[in-house]
Design a protein around this motif. Structure first.
Motif, PDB file in Angstrom:
ATOM      1  N   GLY A 104      61.911  27.725 -30.442  1.00 52.48           N
ATOM      2  CA  GLY A 104      62.772  28.140 -29.344  1.00 52.48           C
ATOM      3  C   GLY A 104      61.951  28.944 -28.379  1.00 52.48           C
ATOM      4  N   SER A 105      62.378  28.960 -27.125  1.00 48.32           N
ATOM      5  CA  SER A 105      61.561  29.644 -26.124  1.00 48.32           C
ATOM      6  C   SER A 105      62.300  30.823 -25.524  1.00 48.32           C
ATOM      7  CB  SER A 105      61.194  28.671 -25.015  1.00 48.32           C
ATOM      8  OG  SER A 105      62.361  28.331 -24.292  1.00 48.32           O
ATOM      9  N   SER A 106      61.524  31.714 -24.916  1.00 50.59           N
ATOM     10  CA  SER A 106      62.124  32.860 -24.225  1.00 50.59           C
ATOM     11  C   SER A 106      63.018  32.382 -23.092  1.00 50.59           C
ATOM     12  CB  SER A 106      61.024  33.752 -23.653  1.00 50.59           C
ATOM     13  OG  SER A 106      60.280  34.292 -24.685  1.00 50.59           O
ATOM     14  N   LEU A 132      66.247  31.626 -24.535  1.00 50.76           N
ATOM     15  CA  LEU A 132      66.947  32.862 -24.899  1.00 50.76           C
ATOM     16  C   LEU A 132      67.600  33.474 -23.652  1.00 50.76           C
ATOM     17  CD1 LEU A 132      67.585  35.285 -26.793  1.00 50.76           C
ATOM     18  CD2 LEU A 132      65.320  36.169 -26.250  1.00 50.76           C
ATOM     19  N   ILE A 184      67.495  28.163 -31.123  1.00 50.20           N
ATOM     20  CA  ILE A 184      66.360  27.734 -31.943  1.00 50.20           C
ATOM     21  C   ILE A 184      66.787  26.460 -32.663  1.00 50.20           C
ATOM     22  CG2 ILE A 184      65.004  28.277 -34.018  1.00 50.20           C
ATOM     23  CD1 ILE A 184      64.589  31.001 -33.015  1.00 50.20           C
ATOM     24  N   ARG A 230      54.457  38.550 -21.807  1.00 52.52           N
ATOM     25  CA  ARG A 230      54.726  37.883 -20.530  1.00 52.52           C
ATOM     26  C   ARG A 230      56.222  37.566 -20.359  1.00 52.52           C
ATOM     27  NH1 ARG A 230      55.114  32.116 -21.174  1.00 52.52           N
ATOM     28  NH2 ARG A 230      55.047  31.750 -23.407  1.00 52.52           N
ATOM     29  N   SER A 231      56.963  37.551 -21.499  1.00 52.87           N
ATOM     30  CA  SER A 231      58.391  37.236 -21.417  1.00 52.87           C
ATOM     31  C   SER A 231      59.242  38.492 -21.209  1.00 52.87           C
ATOM     32  CB  SER A 231      58.852  36.549 -22.702  1.00 52.87           C
ATOM     33  OG  SER A 231      58.151  35.369 -22.906  1.00 52.87           O
ATOM     34  N   LEU A 274      66.729  37.693 -33.205  1.00 54.63           N
ATOM     35  CA  LEU A 274      65.472  37.008 -32.920  1.00 54.63           C
ATOM     36  C   LEU A 274      64.818  37.705 -31.734  1.00 54.63           C
ATOM     37  CD1 LEU A 274      66.545  35.445 -30.225  1.00 54.63           C
ATOM     38  CD2 LEU A 274      67.342  33.789 -31.845  1.00 54.63           C
ATOM     39  N   GLY A 275      63.638  37.254 -31.383  1.00 54.67           N
ATOM     40  CA  GLY A 275      62.957  37.847 -30.237  1.00 54.67           C
ATOM     41  C   GLY A 275      61.606  37.206 -30.057  1.00 54.67           C
ATOM     42  N   THR A 276      60.895  37.709 -29.068  1.00 56.97           N
ATOM     43  CA  THR A 276      59.547  37.196 -28.822  1.00 56.97           C
ATOM     44  C   THR A 276      58.555  38.352 -28.819  1.00 56.97           C
ATOM     45  OG1 THR A 276      58.127  36.016 -27.272  1.00 56.97           O
ATOM     46  CG2 THR A 276      59.897  37.313 -26.307  1.00 56.97           C
ATOM     47  N   LEU A 277      57.331  38.050 -29.226  1.00 54.24           N
ATOM     48  CA  LEU A 277      56.268  39.060 -29.187  1.00 54.24           C
ATOM     49  C   LEU A 277      55.463  38.924 -27.900  1.00 54.24           C
ATOM     50  CD1 LEU A 277      54.903  38.636 -32.846  1.00 54.24           C
ATOM     51  CD2 LEU A 277      56.675  40.183 -32.056  1.00 54.24           C
ATOM     52  N   GLU A 278      55.824  37.899 -27.105  1.00 53.31           N
ATOM     53  CA  GLU A 278      55.053  37.622 -25.887  1.00 53.31           C
ATOM     54  C   GLU A 278      55.391  38.619 -24.789  1.00 53.31           C
ATOM     55  OE1 GLU A 278      52.771  35.385 -25.267  1.00 53.31           O
ATOM     56  OE2 GLU A 278      52.900  34.208 -27.109  1.00 53.31           O
TER      57      GLU A 278
END
Lengths: 240, 247
Positions: free
Chosen positions: B97-99, B102, B91, B127-128, B121-125
């Motif tokens: 920052g992107s998946s 990561l 990040i 699709r990832s 950290l993490g993503t809520l997406e």
């Protein structure tokens, strides 16, 4: 056969009608800020929302100065509120002005002196939509405690619901207008086709799209989804 | 293993462990290597380089404009002082920052022989999910323990909500080595993460609250265990964490 027309001023009328929803919700937010400020024994409470891709601004505050003055945008990448907005984490400080990320332009412009500072992310659905801030404890209240932080987080959750309400009412205006436009457009096309063809048959755009996508493989559909996603500029999806 | 399925022995091992010989990949906002608390304590710092949609890691001077990674590194160092911390900045300064970044960072950790990956950290997406899940599988199959912070808003996030990941929630603990293990829940570990004093970039300290700061507590505990039992596989580490954290 005459084609129907969308009445002039319909959009303005819709905005006005739905504006009432927004106005009531803003009053409730104001009540929430007043109550929060009293419970947390602070001088001021405020809600910050994104003003652009990289800055926040005051939506509402118990201090009218902050919403009336032409204050500089608060950079998301270089401010405590911005950090809370990005990380979705509640933060509190005893001497916020000495923190490295503190954005002091608001203090300078508003003649303020920020000391204690508690900021909680306002989350609506899956997204952070703003930051709820509480500034400067009243005389003798000391620093923020764990229960203050919990209360601020809970108040921020209520703000999230209310702001979701405002956003939905705004969307409702657009959706209603789009729907009406489509209805009138469809009636106009039907009227035109009826004039050109005795059968009056015409195809529905939606069924055309469904038909066009039908032969595509799941992988190709995923590619289209990803393409739309990247066109929407959502490459940055990590949260702290 | 059979000799250590004894809670008292595990607790004693935790006390003996220092993190020696354990490499931790810290996927975060970078680390301020010049902070007085961290001077000489970061093994190396890396940043992501993107070219044609592909990411790679290159060694760089350790900096952190946000402060998140610096705090996490110091928490790990405080608990497992002999663990080797490798900072991978996924990040950047604009908090973006992107998946894909990561995933690239996780892949680098596996290839570079890290024993533990700390992802506060993490993503809520959704699709990832698949790409992150594949990266986690690659790590676990190579014996790398993946520790991730749960989302602060309680939302489903990745990698934290993946079942093979040690997922961490924050709670006030009387002792930084204390954890609570909630068997049968997606976020299974509660670790110390409220009002944690840690350094901030440029000098000085401040107090941090959040799952992000509980996560390095759990990673450091894993590092201490691995320094005593270096051959443990990720599922065995999970078992020891359960022994440590069961009420």
């Amino acid at each position: 056969m005459t084609s129907p027309e969308l009445p002039d001023g319909l959009y303005d009328d819709l905005v006005k009608e739905f504006g009432a929803v927004k106005s009531v919700t803003r009053q409730v937010l104001s009540l929430l800020l007043d109550t929060g400020a009293k419970c947390l024994r602070v001088e001021d409470a405020a809600i910050l929302v994104p003003r652009s891709n990289d800055s926040l601004g005051f939506l509402q505050s118990t201090n009218p100065k902050l919403t009336q003055l032409d204050l500089p945008p608060i950079p998301i990448g270089a401010s405590i509120a911005g950090f809370v907005f990005v990380s979705a984490q509640t933060m509190s400080f005893d001497q916020a002005a000495s923190a490295a990320e503190f954005f002091d332009e608001i203090d300078k412009k508003a003649g303020y002196s920020t000391k204690e500072y508690l900021a909680a992310p306002i989350v609506s659905g899956d997204a952070t939509v703003g930051v709820l801030t509480f500034v400067n404890r009243v005389e003798g209240a000391g620093h923020f405690t764990k229960s203050d932080i919990d209360l601020a987080s809970r108040l921020a959750a209520v703000c999230g619901t209310l702001m979701d309400h405002i956003a939905r009412s705004r969307q409702l205006v657009d959706v209603t207008l789009d729907h009406l436009k489509a209805t009138f457009e469809s009636a106009r096309v039907a009227a035109g086709l009826a004039a050109a063809s005795p059968s009056g048959q015409h195809r529905n755009i939606k069924s055309d799209i469904v038909e066009a996508l039908e032969p595509l493989e799941a992988r190709e559909l995923e590619l289209i989804r990803n393409l739309i996603h990247s066109l929407n500029g959502n490459d940055s999806d990590l949260v702290l | 293993m059979s000799a250590i399925i004894d809670r008292e022995e595990i607790v004693a091992s935790l006390g003996r462990g220092t993190g020696r010989g354990v490499k931790i990949g810290l996927l975060d906002t970078g680390v301020d290597e010049d902070h007085e608390d961290l001077k000489g304590k970061i093994a190396a710092s890396y940043e992501l380089v993107e070219s044609g949609g592909q990411y790679s890691c290159r060694e760089t001077k350790g900096t952190d404009l946000i402060g998140h990674g610096t705090a996490c590194a110091a928490i790990i160092n405080g608990i497992a002082p002999e663990a080797e911390i490798h900072s991978i900045k996924v990040i950047g300064a604009n908090s973006k920052g992107s998946s894909a970044g990561l995933v690239a960072g996780m892949h680098w950790c596996v290839e570079s022989g890290m024993n533990v990956i700390n992802a506060s950290l993490g993503t809520l997406e959704r699709r990832s999910r698949e790409s992150i899940s594949d990266a986690v599988d690659e790590a676990i199959l190579n014996g790398v323990v993946v520790v991730a912070a749960a989302n602060n808003g309680g939302f489903t996030a990745y990698p934290a909500n993946l079942s093979s990941v040690l997922s961490v929630e924050n709670e006030a603990m009387p002792d930084p080595l204390k954890i609570r293990y909630r068997l049968g829940t997606p976020i299974e570990i509660e670790a110390n993460g409220i009002y944690i004093e840690a350094p901030c970039p440029g000098g000085g300290h401040k107090f941090y609250t959040g799952t992000s700061f509980a996560c390095p507590h759990a990673s450091a505990i894993v590092a201490r265990l691995l320094s005593v039992y270096p051959d443990l596989q990720p599922f065995e580490v999970r078992s020891l964490m359960w022994h440590l954290g069961r009420e």
